[in-house]
Design an enzyme around this catalytic site. Structure first.
Site, PDB file in Angstrom:
ATOM      1  N   TYR A   1       0.835  -1.202   0.000  1.00 46.68           N
ATOM      2  CA  TYR A   1       0.000   0.000   0.000  1.00 46.68           C
ATOM      3  C   TYR A   1       0.872   1.255   0.000  1.00 46.68           C
ATOM      4  O   TYR A   1       0.698   2.148  -0.835  1.00 46.68           O
ATOM      5  CB  TYR A   1      -0.926  -0.017   1.216  1.00 46.68           C
ATOM      6  CG  TYR A   1      -1.839   1.170   1.314  1.00 46.68           C
ATOM      7  CD1 TYR A   1      -2.946   1.290   0.484  1.00 46.68           C
ATOM      8  CD2 TYR A   1      -1.608   2.180   2.243  1.00 46.68           C
ATOM      9  CE1 TYR A   1      -3.804   2.383   0.571  1.00 46.68           C
ATOM     10  CE2 TYR A   1      -2.451   3.273   2.344  1.00 46.68           C
ATOM     11  CZ  TYR A   1      -3.551   3.369   1.507  1.00 46.68           C
ATOM     12  OH  TYR A   1      -4.386   4.454   1.601  1.00 46.68           O
TER      13      TYR A   1
ATOM     14  N   SER B   1     -11.695   2.419   6.642  1.00 47.65           N
ATOM     15  CA  SER B   1     -12.498   2.379   5.430  1.00 47.65           C
ATOM     16  C   SER B   1     -13.263   1.072   5.270  1.00 47.65           C
ATOM     17  O   SER B   1     -13.721   0.741   4.197  1.00 47.65           O
ATOM     18  CB  SER B   1     -11.598   2.604   4.212  1.00 47.65           C
ATOM     19  OG  SER B   1     -10.620   1.598   4.151  1.00 47.65           O
TER      20      SER B   1
END
Length: 154
Positions: free
Chosen positions: A103, A138
């Protein structure tokens, strides 16, 4: 007369269709004044536990997707000498933390690309901005440990 915008769907992870979708958007609306790249896919896990295939999926969604879309819209902005491009990125594009290597790498790459683009687009009066929010939740539930494929959140 009322104006009803056309819904155009885009899967940012499907790099092969992005140019066609951008062409459809430009054909439908004529131009894009503001392009906001706001997509993200992440995975949490130790470097040695994440497959190279999954690393590539993360890079496709977080780096190649936004730059492919931007490159498809950019010629129209350049020809009009106006526009604004925004990358909603992540603080992890500036700093790395454990268990987020894929990421963070994808977000670092995106920052590098959009920083260079900002300098190149100055002569065309096109604004390029990067927004790097801090950590956000999220997802609604945490996947089972070791289930890396289930830990991808779009």
């Amino acid at each position: 007369q009322t104006y009803a915008p056309k819904l155009i769907l885009l899967d940012i992870t499907d790099i092969s269709c992005i140019r066609d979708v951008a062409k459809e958007i430009l054909n439908c609306y004529g131009c894009v004044d503001i392009l906001i790249n706001n997509c993200s896919m992440k995975v949490k896990g130790a470097v040695q536990s994440i497959s190279l295939e999954l690393d590539k999926k993360i890079m496709d969604a977080n780096y190649f997707g936004p730059i492919t879309l931007t490159k498809a819209i950019l010629p129209n902005m350049i020809s009009r000498r106006t526009g604004q491009i925004v990358l909603i990125n992540s603080i992890q594009g500036k700093i790395g933390i454990p268990f987020r290597a894929a990421y963070a790498a994808s977000k670092h790459a995106a920052v590098g690309f959009f920083d260079c683009l900002r300098a190149e687009m100055e002569e065309f009066d096109i604004s390029v901005s990067t927004v790097s929010p801090t950590f956000i939740c999220s997802y609604h539930r945490q996947p089972a440990p070791g289930n890396w494929e289930a830990s991808i959140w779009k």
